[in-house]
Scaffold this active site. Structure first.
Site, mmCIF file in Angstrom:
data_model
loop_
_atom_site.group_PDB
_atom_site.id
_atom_site.type_symbol
_atom_site.label_atom_id
_atom_site.label_comp_id
_atom_site.label_asym_id
_atom_site.label_seq_id
_atom_site.Cartn_x
_atom_site.Cartn_y
_atom_site.Cartn_z
ATOM 1 N N THR A 77 79.199 84.506 17.166
ATOM 2 C CA THR A 77 80.130 83.581 17.823
ATOM 3 C C THR A 77 81.556 84.127 17.864
ATOM 4 O O THR A 77 82.284 83.884 18.831
ATOM 5 C CB THR A 77 80.095 82.231 17.064
ATOM 6 O OG1 THR A 77 78.802 81.659 17.268
ATOM 7 C CG2 THR A 77 81.157 81.274 17.545
ATOM 8 N N THR B 264 77.226 83.858 12.022
ATOM 9 C CA THR B 264 77.209 83.207 10.712
ATOM 10 C C THR B 264 75.810 82.796 10.254
ATOM 11 O O THR B 264 75.602 82.527 9.071
ATOM 12 C CB THR B 264 78.091 81.942 10.728
ATOM 13 O OG1 THR B 264 77.593 81.053 11.730
ATOM 14 C CG2 THR B 264 79.537 82.282 10.997
ATOM 15 N N ASP B 265 74.858 82.734 11.208
ATOM 16 C CA ASP B 265 73.550 82.159 10.854
ATOM 17 C C ASP B 265 72.859 82.889 9.707
ATOM 18 O O ASP B 265 72.191 82.268 8.876
ATOM 19 C CB ASP B 265 72.619 82.169 12.081
ATOM 20 C CG ASP B 265 73.031 81.120 13.100
ATOM 21 O OD1 ASP B 265 73.845 80.239 12.776
ATOM 22 O OD2 ASP B 265 72.529 81.189 14.245
ATOM 23 N N SER C 229 73.197 86.703 15.256
ATOM 24 C CA SER C 229 72.873 87.288 13.962
ATOM 25 C C SER C 229 71.416 87.100 13.571
ATOM 26 O O SER C 229 70.917 87.786 12.672
ATOM 27 C CB SER C 229 73.798 86.751 12.876
ATOM 28 O OG SER C 229 73.508 85.410 12.585
HETATM 29 N N1 ASP Z 1 74.190 81.671 16.379
HETATM 30 C C1 ASP Z 1 75.377 82.415 16.012
HETATM 31 C C2 ASP Z 1 74.981 83.664 15.256
HETATM 32 O O1 ASP Z 1 74.677 83.616 14.084
HETATM 33 C C3 ASP Z 1 76.247 81.547 15.196
HETATM 34 C C4 ASP Z 1 77.523 82.174 14.753
HETATM 35 O O2 ASP Z 1 77.868 83.295 15.041
HETATM 36 O O3 ASP Z 1 78.249 81.489 14.036
HETATM 37 O O4 ASP Z 1 74.999 84.715 15.839
#
Ligand code: ASP
Length: 323
Positions: free
Chosen positions: A11, A82-83, A50
């Site tokens: 993100t 973040t995932d 991710s």
């Molecule tokens: N779905 C995204 C990922 O993990 C969420 C994020 O980046 O916060 O790539």
């Protein structure tokens, strides 16, 4: 002074539709970075959600980061989604051999939204990466101006910018104004021995099984024929329905089976409950005590250990570091 920055997507880099920011564009959007006193040397590695990252990719990043610190970088920053950050940070922590800070960060709000958190997270991460106070702490997650140890950090909320927390220990420090302030210095733990090869990781299949109400355990049938290890996320302090206890005991005779809690905080117990399917019963059947490790990190650790050829005694000892 320089900091090595590796970008992996997520993100923090999503600039609308399929448009992705490069590392150079990311850093250009961060007020204050120019005054840091350190240059960010950017390497764009991948640009993926991710959930598409792999252990092998993270090990390649660690290799490249090792070269960067050997060439003089004071620390490392990785930006990613973040995932899976709580898992990738733990992978890094297990294999990062240097005292230099290795910091992972990301964002919950992408750059097109009001109040994107990526620039602030990246600036704070860079401050930590070049701080002498953050040396000898292994891999760190810096987010929302908090500094978390990789072994304890969890993603606890699907949308909040304060999503990262360490339920068992709290943050080990904070970024306050332009200062990195470390409150707790946890001793570094032994990582896995050596650097696992991609082929060995592929061959080290570890299942994660979360026990649920009225669980018949059907999914566990035949597991030892397809997997080399299992992590059980049990109820509460490490319990399963009594009918599953012999099934798990039989699996533990064929491969390492680690007992963790599905609750998101606290340790599994050892000797409080005695019923069939309780923690003491399961440990007596040969399951390994996962201690405070959450199921996701336990799965990472077991896979890394199996890929480096560790046996049951070494695996048990590695998990004992988390008791
Ligand atoms: N779905 C995204 C990922 O993990 C969420 C994020 O980046 O916060 O790539």
């Amino acid at each position: 002074m320089s900091v090595a920055l590796f970008t992996l997507g997520g993100t923090i880099s999503v600039a609308g539709g399929s448009n992705r920011l490069t590392g150079a564009e990311l850093t250009a959007a961060v007020p204050g970075l120019a005054d840091l006193g350190s240059v960010l040397e950017v390497q764009d590695v991948e640009s993926v959600p991710s959930g598409n990252l792999t252990l092998a990719t993270m090990l390649d990043v660690v290799d490249a980061a090792s070269k960067a610190v050997s060439a003089g970088a004071s620390g490392v920053v990785v930006t990613q989604g973040t995932d899976t950050l709580e898992e990738t940070a733990f992978v890094v922590d297990q294999v990062w051999p240097h005292p230099h800070p290795f910091v992972l960060t990301g964002a919950m709000r992408n750059p097109t939204l009001a109040g994107p958190d990526g620039p602030a997270n990246l600036l704070a991460a860079a401050r930590v990466a070049c701080s002498p106070a953050a040396r000898d702490l292994g891999a760190l997650v810096v987010f929302n101006d908090q500094i978390h140890a990789a072994r304890w950090v969890r993603k606890t909320h699907s949308t909040s910018t304060a999503t990262f927390a360490s339920p068992n220990a709290g943050p080990i420090g904070h970024v306050v104004e332009d200062q990195v302030r470390i409150l707790t210095k946890p001793a570094r733990q032994d990582g896995v021995p050596g650097r696992p090869e991609a082929a060995d990781l592929d061959a080290a299949r570890v299942a994660l099984y979360t026990v649920t109400l009225d669980d018949d355990g059907l999914l566990l049938q035949g597991l030892a024929d397809t997997h080399q290890g299992l992590v059980v996320a049990g109820y509460g302090v490490g319990h399963v329905p009594s009918a599953l206890a012999p099934v798990l005991g039989a699996l533990a005779e064929r491969m390492p089976v680690v007992l963790t809690s599905r609750t998101g905080g606290g340790s599994v117990l050892r000797s409080t409950y005695k019923a069939v399917g309780s923690e003491s019963d399961l440990l007596g059947r040969g399951l390994i005590d996962g201690g405070f490790l959450d199921p996701y990190k336990a799965r990472v650790l077991l896979r890394l250990l199996l890929a480096t050829g560790e046996g049951l005694d070494e695996i048990t000892a590695a998990f004992a570091q988390h008791h």
